[in-house]
Design a protein around this motif. Structure first.
Motif, PDB file in Angstrom:
ATOM      1  N   ILE A  67      10.584  11.653   1.817  1.00  0.00           N
ATOM      2  CA  ILE A  67      11.943  11.469   1.330  1.00  0.00           C
ATOM      3  C   ILE A  67      11.850  11.074  -0.130  1.00  0.00           C
ATOM      4  O   ILE A  67      11.240  10.062  -0.463  1.00  0.00           O
ATOM      5  CB  ILE A  67      12.670  10.361   2.117  1.00  0.00           C
ATOM      6  CG1 ILE A  67      12.685  10.691   3.598  1.00  0.00           C
ATOM      7  CG2 ILE A  67      14.093  10.196   1.616  1.00  0.00           C
ATOM      8  CD1 ILE A  67      13.208   9.559   4.439  1.00  0.00           C
ATOM      9  N   ILE A  78      11.520   2.382   5.755  1.00  0.00           N
ATOM     10  CA  ILE A  78      10.796   2.160   7.009  1.00  0.00           C
ATOM     11  C   ILE A  78      10.885   0.706   7.427  1.00  0.00           C
ATOM     12  O   ILE A  78      11.161   0.394   8.583  1.00  0.00           O
ATOM     13  CB  ILE A  78       9.322   2.563   6.856  1.00  0.00           C
ATOM     14  CG1 ILE A  78       9.240   4.073   6.726  1.00  0.00           C
ATOM     15  CG2 ILE A  78       8.518   2.113   8.045  1.00  0.00           C
ATOM     16  CD1 ILE A  78       7.858   4.591   6.725  1.00  0.00           C
ATOM     17  N   GLN A 109       0.819  -1.210   0.000  1.00  0.00           N
ATOM     18  CA  GLN A 109       0.000   0.000   0.000  1.00  0.00           C
ATOM     19  C   GLN A 109       0.855   1.263   0.000  1.00  0.00           C
ATOM     20  O   GLN A 109       0.350   2.358   0.165  1.00  0.00           O
ATOM     21  CB  GLN A 109      -0.915   0.024   1.229  1.00  0.00           C
ATOM     22  CG  GLN A 109      -1.828  -1.161   1.333  1.00  0.00           C
ATOM     23  CD  GLN A 109      -2.812  -1.234   0.196  1.00  0.00           C
ATOM     24  OE1 GLN A 109      -3.057  -0.243  -0.482  1.00  0.00           O
ATOM     25  NE2 GLN A 109      -3.358  -2.406  -0.053  1.00  0.00           N
ATOM     26  N   GLY A 110       2.145   1.088  -0.113  1.00  0.00           N
ATOM     27  CA  GLY A 110       3.005   2.264  -0.206  1.00  0.00           C
ATOM     28  C   GLY A 110       3.283   2.934   1.121  1.00  0.00           C
ATOM     29  O   GLY A 110       3.752   4.051   1.171  1.00  0.00           O
ATOM     30  N   ALA A 111       2.977   2.232   2.213  1.00  0.00           N
ATOM     31  CA  ALA A 111       3.273   2.831   3.509  1.00  0.00           C
ATOM     32  C   ALA A 111       4.651   2.429   3.997  1.00  0.00           C
ATOM     33  O   ALA A 111       5.076   2.819   5.064  1.00  0.00           O
ATOM     34  CB  ALA A 111       2.226   2.417   4.538  1.00  0.00           C
ATOM     35  N   SER A 168       7.455   3.229   2.615  1.00  0.00           N
ATOM     36  CA  SER A 168       8.459   4.262   2.404  1.00  0.00           C
ATOM     37  C   SER A 168       7.817   5.609   2.681  1.00  0.00           C
ATOM     38  O   SER A 168       6.620   5.788   2.518  1.00  0.00           O
ATOM     39  CB  SER A 168       8.979   4.221   0.972  1.00  0.00           C
ATOM     40  OG  SER A 168       7.930   4.462   0.082  1.00  0.00           O
ATOM     41  N   VAL A 169       8.644   6.532   3.117  1.00  0.00           N
ATOM     42  CA  VAL A 169       8.106   7.852   3.416  1.00  0.00           C
ATOM     43  C   VAL A 169       8.076   8.647   2.121  1.00  0.00           C
ATOM     44  O   VAL A 169       9.089   8.777   1.439  1.00  0.00           O
ATOM     45  CB  VAL A 169       8.988   8.576   4.447  1.00  0.00           C
ATOM     46  CG1 VAL A 169       8.303   9.825   4.912  1.00  0.00           C
ATOM     47  CG2 VAL A 169       9.279   7.661   5.587  1.00  0.00           C
ATOM     48  N   SER A 170       6.926   9.189   1.806  1.00  0.00           N
ATOM     49  CA  SER A 170       6.850   9.932   0.555  1.00  0.00           C
ATOM     50  C   SER A 170       7.604  11.243   0.662  1.00  0.00           C
ATOM     51  O   SER A 170       7.991  11.828  -0.346  1.00  0.00           O
ATOM     52  CB  SER A 170       5.396  10.180   0.186  1.00  0.00           C
ATOM     53  OG  SER A 170       4.674  10.563   1.329  1.00  0.00           O
TER      54      SER A 170
END
Lengths: 314, 360
Positions: free
Chosen positions: B161, B190, B153-155, B157-159
């Motif tokens: 950065i 993360i 769900q794309g959580a 990695s921090v968007s």
């Protein structure tokens, strides 16, 4: 004169003196901690916020964090498709019963290693460390065959039986924790009990066990959490690879979330939407919610656990 | 002097011999027996759930096993499974190389990061309990499906950065083979950081065990914080670094997000003729050997590093020994020469310039 005085003061304020930390250093530390802390919490925040969104909110690019309205229907659907209450109950059983077995067997083994000298002790240690390092996959297939021969495959006994003989999931760590802890109990205490006429077993139950409470708490917590989070072996031994059994856990349900949801969708009469990010996230949150509650209630024990048991002595 | 030394050595040897023949006392024996009784569950478990599966897994790996309604049919193929995996399997080698590179890169990151966090948490800060609460959160959440879900769900990695720019920058400097795993690690920052929960715990308790007075003494001697870190903190945490490194490697290798163990499971239940239990066992063996080698390498890398102080002492001792030996040799030679000269002189055929010639 006055100006120099203030400059000195500022310097001391920023960089600190012998006994005080400087403001600059503290500022950097706090900033780093808060930034990294945010990175740590970010997935959970993301989970919570997107689990509350409706489909419209998800598609609306102007909404990033705060949903326009609190929407709990995602949870409802996720819980229904995961069969939440049943899975929760079974998760507790699957994580709890082997944990108790682990406590008993690992404490006995750790006590023997800490208190008695017997030939071949070094070999035993070597085997314990080796079994920690070895990936469980190497013994997985014959164990699978063994369980199916014993007729305990796809029952909870497949987890209980190894735990009873100190070969459960990550048992080497627990044995080492108990070993480390029992070593710290003064030998004189045990000897005093011997003089008072207690036998080996009595001195173990009456003296060693009560004083090992911190070790028990630590092992219980970690064992519970690790069994709870294990999906690979649970799916293989207890849940069944093709899902033949009644046994399931929340984490396993999450692993097969898409399949579960589509089957739920077909049986549901009305109100079922397509699988979307919100429902995924609410499912994820539901499966860790019990652990989160456990963590916040018992956080002191988690945080202090490793200190008190002194696992790090070796 | 030398004689007495020799004597004591001989005595010691005799004592050792006698100790060998000496039987241990009754009490000692009983203790050992009780120890064995306490160990019985473990012995049974190790035999049934560890040694037996290990042995039969090796036997499986040498066979092609087919499951029929009548039972399992073993077909000995020797090293056939292994060669098949290494040469023909399209996925295994790729996954293995991926696993190796990403592990070698992420293990140091995780350990260093955990050390940093632990050191910050060990400082005098306000809200220590709150920060600890956050940083130990991963300990309970990290599990395969949840991480998989978060990543998908794309959580993961921090968007905030911008990972794309970062990996682009890395890609332009380094060759493709090295750059890809590095940028992979960064794009899953993360999840990489989340692996360091237990490690932080271990480092923190190690830090708290270091004697505070050492830092005070260093400060009085004018040591800066930087020097304190390298000369006090790090040497004291050496065993913990080793422990954490091994723990991290084991954790990453057993994590169910790891594609290799998924592959093993898939081939275990694959219906095709050449795969199955034997093939999967061979794969598991190969994988385990790789993991063991990796752990051994990390352990070697960290264990051989001895204390700087010990090293210096050892070097000084060696130099002193060499010096004394040299001195003794020179003395001996001088004495020998002097004696020879004496003899020659006594025979009366010596002049001042023939002292060194002795071949006639």
């Amino acid at each position: 004169m006055r100006e120099r005085f203030t400059r000195e003061k500022i310097h001391r304020f920023m960089f600190g003196s012998k006994d005080r930390e400087g403001f600059l250093k503290q500022f950097v530390v706090y900033a780093l901690l808060i930034c990294i802390g945010f990175i740590y919490v970010y997935p959970i925040l993301h989970m919570v916020s997107s689990s509350l969104m409706t489909l419209d909110d998800l598609l609306d690019s102007s909404i990033k964090w705060l949903p326009s309205s609190l929407n709990f229907s995602n949870y409802e659907q996720a819980a229904k498709s995961m069969d939440f209450w049943n899975a929760l109950w079974q998760s507790i059983v699957i994580a709890g019963v082997p944990t108790i077995c682990n406590l008993i067997s690992c404490s006995v083994t750790g006590y023997a290693l800490a208190r008695y000298d017997f030939p071949g002790k070094k070999i035993v240690f070597g085997v314990i460390i080796l079994s920690f390092v070895l990936p469980s996959q190497i013994t997985m297939i014959p164990t699978y065959v063994l369980y199916s021969n014993l007729g305990i495959l796809n029952t909870i006994w497949a987890f209980i039986l190894p735990a009873m003989f100190a070969q459960g999931f990550k048992a080497p760590i627990f044995i080492l924790i108990f070993w480390q802890f029992f070593r710290q109990i003064p030998k004189a205490l045990i000897e005093a009990s011997r003089i008072d006429g207690a036998g080996h077993f009595r001195s173990f139950f009456r003296i060693a066990l009560p004083s090992a409470k911190p070790a028990f708490i630590t092992v219980a917590l970690f064992s519970f959490v690790w069994y709870w989070n294990e999906s690979y072996l649970t799916e293989l031994y207890v849940h069944g690879v093709y899902g033949q059994t009644e046994w399931t856990t929340l984490v396993v349900q999450l692993d097969n979330f898409a399949a579960n949801f589509s089957s739920y969708q077909q049986t549901a009469t009305a109100g079922a939407t397509n699988l979307n990010e919100s429902i995924n996230m609410s499912g994820t949150l539901l499966s860790i919610l019990p652990l989160l509650i456990l963590y916040f209630v018992l956080q002191r024990h988690f945080v202090e656990s490793i200190d008190r048991t002194g696992i790090t002595g070796e | 002097m030398a004689e007495t030394k020799k004597q004591t050595r001989a005595e010691k040897k005799a004592l050792k011999e006698r100790m060998k023949h000496l039987r241990s006392g009754k009490l000692e024996k009983r203790y050992a027996r009780t120890g064995f009784i306490f160990m019985i569950p473990w012995f049974i478990g190790a035999a049934v759930f560890l040694a037996y599966p290990l042995g039969s897994s090796f036997w499986y790996a040498l066979n092609n096993i087919r499951i029929t309604p009548l039972g399992r049919i073993f077909n000995f193929v020797g090293h056939g499974n292994f060669t098949q995996i290494l040469i023909q399997d399209p996925d295994f080698m790729v996954y293995l190389v991926d696993y190796l590179t990403s592990t070698i890169i992420s293990v140091p990151i995780i350990v260093v990061f955990a050390l940093l966090i632990a050191m910050m948490l060990n400082m005098k800060i306000k809200g220590k309990g709150f920060f600890r609460l956050i940083f130990f959160l991963p300990v309970i959440i990290v599990s395969g499906p949840i991480l998989g879900m978060l990543n998908s769900q794309g959580a993961g990695s921090v968007s905030a950065i911008d990972t794309a720019a970062l990996s682009g920058a890395i890609g332009s400097v380094l060759p493709e083979i090295i750059a890809k795993p590095i940028s992979d690690v960064f794009s899953n920052m993360i999840t990489t950081l989340w692996y360091s929960g237990v490690q932080i715990l271990i480092f923190l308790s190690g830090l708290q065990k270091i004697d505070k007075s050492m830092y005070e003494a260093a400060k009085i001697d004018g040591g800066s914080g930087w020097e304190c870190f390298w000369k006090i903190t790090l040497p004291n945490l050496r065993s913990m670094i080793l422990l954490n490194t091994i723990y991290t490697v084991v954790f990453i290798s057993n994590n169910s997000e790891n594609p290799i163990i998924g592959l093993i499971k898939d081939s275990m239940f694959s219906g095709t003729k050449e795969k199955g239990y034997g093939y999967a066992s061979a794969m598991a063996w190969l994988y385990s050997v790789v993991v063991l080698i990796l752990v051994g390498l990390f352990a070697l890398l960290l264990m051989t590093r001895k204390d700087q102080y010990e090293k210096q002492v050892k070097r000084a001792m060696k130099a002193r020994k060499r010096e004394t030996r040299n001195k003794k040799r020179i003395e001996r030679r001088n004495r020998r020469n002097a004696r020879r000269i004496e003899q020659q002189r006594a025979k009366g055929r010596i002049t001042s310039h023939t002292t060194k010639r002795d071949d006639y």
